[in-house]
Motif scaffolding. Sequence first.
Motif, PDB file in Angstrom:
ATOM      1  N   HIS A 325       0.816  -1.224   0.000  1.00 51.61           N
ATOM      2  CA  HIS A 325       0.000   0.000   0.000  1.00 51.61           C
ATOM      3  C   HIS A 325       0.849   1.274   0.000  1.00 51.61           C
ATOM      4  N   ILE A 326       2.039   1.212  -0.609  1.00 56.05           N
ATOM      5  CA  ILE A 326       2.887   2.406  -0.669  1.00 56.05           C
ATOM      6  C   ILE A 326       2.216   3.522  -1.466  1.00 56.05           C
ATOM      7  N   ASP A 327       1.277   3.161  -2.332  1.00 56.85           N
ATOM      8  CA  ASP A 327       0.585   4.170  -3.139  1.00 56.85           C
ATOM      9  C   ASP A 327      -0.241   5.129  -2.284  1.00 56.85           C
ATOM     10  N   THR A 328      -0.615   4.705  -1.056  1.00 59.05           N
ATOM     11  CA  THR A 328      -1.402   5.573  -0.175  1.00 59.05           C
ATOM     12  C   THR A 328      -0.735   5.811   1.171  1.00 59.05           C
ATOM     13  N   ASP A 329       0.448   5.241   1.388  1.00 60.30           N
ATOM     14  CA  ASP A 329       1.113   5.303   2.699  1.00 60.30           C
ATOM     15  C   ASP A 329       2.251   6.324   2.651  1.00 60.30           C
ATOM     16  N   TYR A 330       2.004   7.511   3.211  1.00 59.47           N
ATOM     17  CA  TYR A 330       2.988   8.598   3.149  1.00 59.47           C
ATOM     18  C   TYR A 330       4.290   8.226   3.857  1.00 59.47           C
ATOM     19  N   PHE A 331       4.183   7.559   4.984  1.00 60.32           N
ATOM     20  CA  PHE A 331       5.367   7.122   5.733  1.00 60.32           C
ATOM     21  C   PHE A 331       6.262   6.244   4.852  1.00 60.32           C
ATOM     22  N   SER A 332       5.670   5.238   4.209  1.00 56.41           N
ATOM     23  CA  SER A 332       6.433   4.340   3.338  1.00 56.41           C
ATOM     24  C   SER A 332       7.022   5.087   2.142  1.00 56.41           C
ATOM     25  N   GLN A 333       6.284   6.045   1.630  1.00 60.47           N
ATOM     26  CA  GLN A 333       6.780   6.833   0.506  1.00 60.47           C
ATOM     27  C   GLN A 333       8.033   7.614   0.884  1.00 60.47           C
ATOM     28  N   VAL A 334       8.026   8.219   2.076  1.00 53.93           N
ATOM     29  CA  VAL A 334       9.181   9.002   2.527  1.00 53.93           C
ATOM     30  C   VAL A 334      10.392   8.099   2.757  1.00 53.93           C
ATOM     31  N   ILE A 335      10.179   6.938   3.402  1.00 52.07           N
ATOM     32  CA  ILE A 335      11.283   6.015   3.650  1.00 52.07           C
ATOM     33  C   ILE A 335      11.888   5.541   2.328  1.00 52.07           C
ATOM     34  N   THR A 336      11.035   5.204   1.368  1.00 59.75           N
ATOM     35  CA  THR A 336      11.524   4.731   0.068  1.00 59.75           C
ATOM     36  C   THR A 336      12.295   5.809  -0.667  1.00 59.75           C
ATOM     37  N   LYS A 337      11.767   7.031  -0.673  1.00 58.56           N
ATOM     38  CA  LYS A 337      12.466   8.133  -1.354  1.00 58.56           C
ATOM     39  C   LYS A 337      13.825   8.400  -0.707  1.00 58.56           C
ATOM     40  N   SER A 338      13.864   8.385   0.619  1.00 62.72           N
ATOM     41  CA  SER A 338      15.136   8.610   1.322  1.00 62.72           C
ATOM     42  C   SER A 338      16.151   7.533   0.968  1.00 62.72           C
ATOM     43  N   LEU A 339      15.689   6.290   0.884  1.00 57.11           N
ATOM     44  CA  LEU A 339      16.590   5.188   0.565  1.00 57.11           C
ATOM     45  C   LEU A 339      17.089   5.277  -0.875  1.00 57.11           C
ATOM     46  N   VAL A 340      16.200   5.619  -1.793  1.00 59.77           N
ATOM     47  CA  VAL A 340      16.606   5.768  -3.196  1.00 59.77           C
ATOM     48  C   VAL A 340      17.602   6.922  -3.344  1.00 59.77           C
ATOM     49  N   ASP A 341      17.343   8.033  -2.673  1.00 56.63           N
ATOM     50  CA  ASP A 341      18.277   9.172  -2.727  1.00 56.63           C
ATOM     51  C   ASP A 341      19.651   8.778  -2.202  1.00 56.63           C
ATOM     52  N   LEU A 342      19.677   8.027  -1.091  1.00 54.86           N
ATOM     53  CA  LEU A 342      20.945   7.584  -0.523  1.00 54.86           C
ATOM     54  C   LEU A 342      21.645   6.615  -1.467  1.00 54.86           C
ATOM     55  N   ALA A 343      20.874   5.716  -2.096  1.00 56.74           N
ATOM     56  CA  ALA A 343      21.455   4.742  -3.022  1.00 56.74           C
ATOM     57  C   ALA A 343      22.128   5.432  -4.200  1.00 56.74           C
ATOM     58  N   ILE A 344      21.507   6.489  -4.700  1.00 57.60           N
ATOM     59  CA  ILE A 344      22.090   7.232  -5.825  1.00 57.60           C
ATOM     60  C   ILE A 344      23.430   7.836  -5.404  1.00 57.60           C
ATOM     61  N   LYS A 345      23.490   8.372  -4.190  1.00 53.12           N
ATOM     62  CA  LYS A 345      24.724   8.993  -3.705  1.00 53.12           C
ATOM     63  C   LYS A 345      25.804   7.960  -3.388  1.00 53.12           C
ATOM     64  N   GLN A 346      25.387   6.827  -2.806  1.00 52.37           N
ATOM     65  CA  GLN A 346      26.355   5.841  -2.335  1.00 52.37           C
ATOM     66  C   GLN A 346      26.680   4.760  -3.366  1.00 52.37           C
ATOM     67  N   GLY A 347      25.866   4.653  -4.416  1.00 48.54           N
ATOM     68  CA  GLY A 347      26.182   3.720  -5.485  1.00 48.54           C
ATOM     69  C   GLY A 347      25.741   2.291  -5.267  1.00 48.54           C
ATOM     70  N   PHE A 348      24.755   2.038  -4.389  1.00 48.88           N
ATOM     71  CA  PHE A 348      24.224   0.686  -4.275  1.00 48.88           C
ATOM     72  C   PHE A 348      22.847   0.607  -4.940  1.00 48.88           C
ATOM     73  N   LYS A 349      22.386  -0.622  -5.194  1.00 49.67           N
ATOM     74  CA  LYS A 349      21.095  -0.822  -5.826  1.00 49.67           C
ATOM     75  C   LYS A 349      20.006  -0.981  -4.765  1.00 49.67           C
TER      76      LYS A 349
END
Length: 402
Positions: A325-349
């Motif tokens: 239910h990430i499509d309606t869960d703001y908490f999950s959306q923020v955690i996912t975005k933070s992780l993706v942003d960190l992955a881009i900076k740190q170079g992991f998938k």
Amino acid sequence: MSFKAQRILVVDDSQAILLVMQAILAELGVEQVTCCESAQNALSFIEQQPNNFDAIFTDLNMPEMDGMELIRQLGKRDFKGGVVIISEMDHKVIDLASNLARQNHALLLGNIAKPIQLVEVERLLKKLCTLSCPHTEEGQPISEAELLHALSNSEITPFYQPKVNRATQQIESIEVLARIVSEQHGLTILPARFIDLAEDLELINLVTFQLFEKATAEYEALKDELPHPCKLAFNLSPVQLEDINCPDKLAILLQLNHLTPSDIILEITEQKPLSSTNQLETLNRLRMRGFDISLDDFGTGFTNLNQLKSLPFTEIKIDRSIITHIDTDYFSQVITKSLVDLAIKQGFKVVAEGIERIEELQYLERYKHDLLMQGVLISRPKAKNELIRWIHSWLRMTNFNS
């Protein structure tokens, strides 16, 4: 989905909020609801009956002891249930709350804003059910004798589930999942019924090595079906990382099947902490040998975003409890975005696992250039021949061809 059996504690200094939560939970069928007007009273309930609550819904701003202090105290008391914050929070507060909860070993499910809506409470109760109910299967653990029989008769069998790059449509890796396939009884036994037992009996290495040997032997047939490189991913328990000879044992198995560590991803579950010297040394040595290292089930355990900067992971898998239910869960959306942003900076998938609904996939499309997708919506775990048929279908559908 029934919430009848859920045991909920609501903590808020507002009598009006407590009444609203009681009404909403009653409407959703929850029969066991306890309300407290202070965090101190809530802690008293937890101390008296530590296993009597599946989740706590708590306000942040309360006199004497606020919600963050309550979460810290719950962690100290090893509270096993979920925690939901009743508050309007911006993304920075959510990030910080999530990290603090992890550091205190508390499971933060998410937040709901005031005024409280029934649909939001229902969404978080569904997430709680996802975490508390085994998602692999129903059934009791098998017996020690049954496990020993499976091992001695080489019944540990690899099933496969792909991780797909949505931007390129390529199958970048395939996770190997353990099954016990008994030809004698015509049964397929899923890991929830035997992995914990194997760990308890110190037989987990035998399970892993039997699985490893069979899957690496089948790897050539799988590679022949794909027009691009693809890795195999295996699960390792943190318990197995205590064995500092683990890298040597895996390397020998690979040599026997003419493979190299660069063909393999090792997935380490986050549900147990990685803290001992042996675990960290083994993790580092595996990475030095050329294995990719994946942190599995991120969101269910002990690792926070800051720790990801120092541990040698090449991949992070977001647990299905966050993807659900990430499509309606703001908490999950923020955690996912933070992780993706960190992955881009740190170079992991990053892998989003447990995708089951088209709405989840549609939401995650915004990250398709930075996120691999895995889940039953894409492909259920399959035996080798079934997976090959799926690969042919996938290649036709995505016009890779052939």
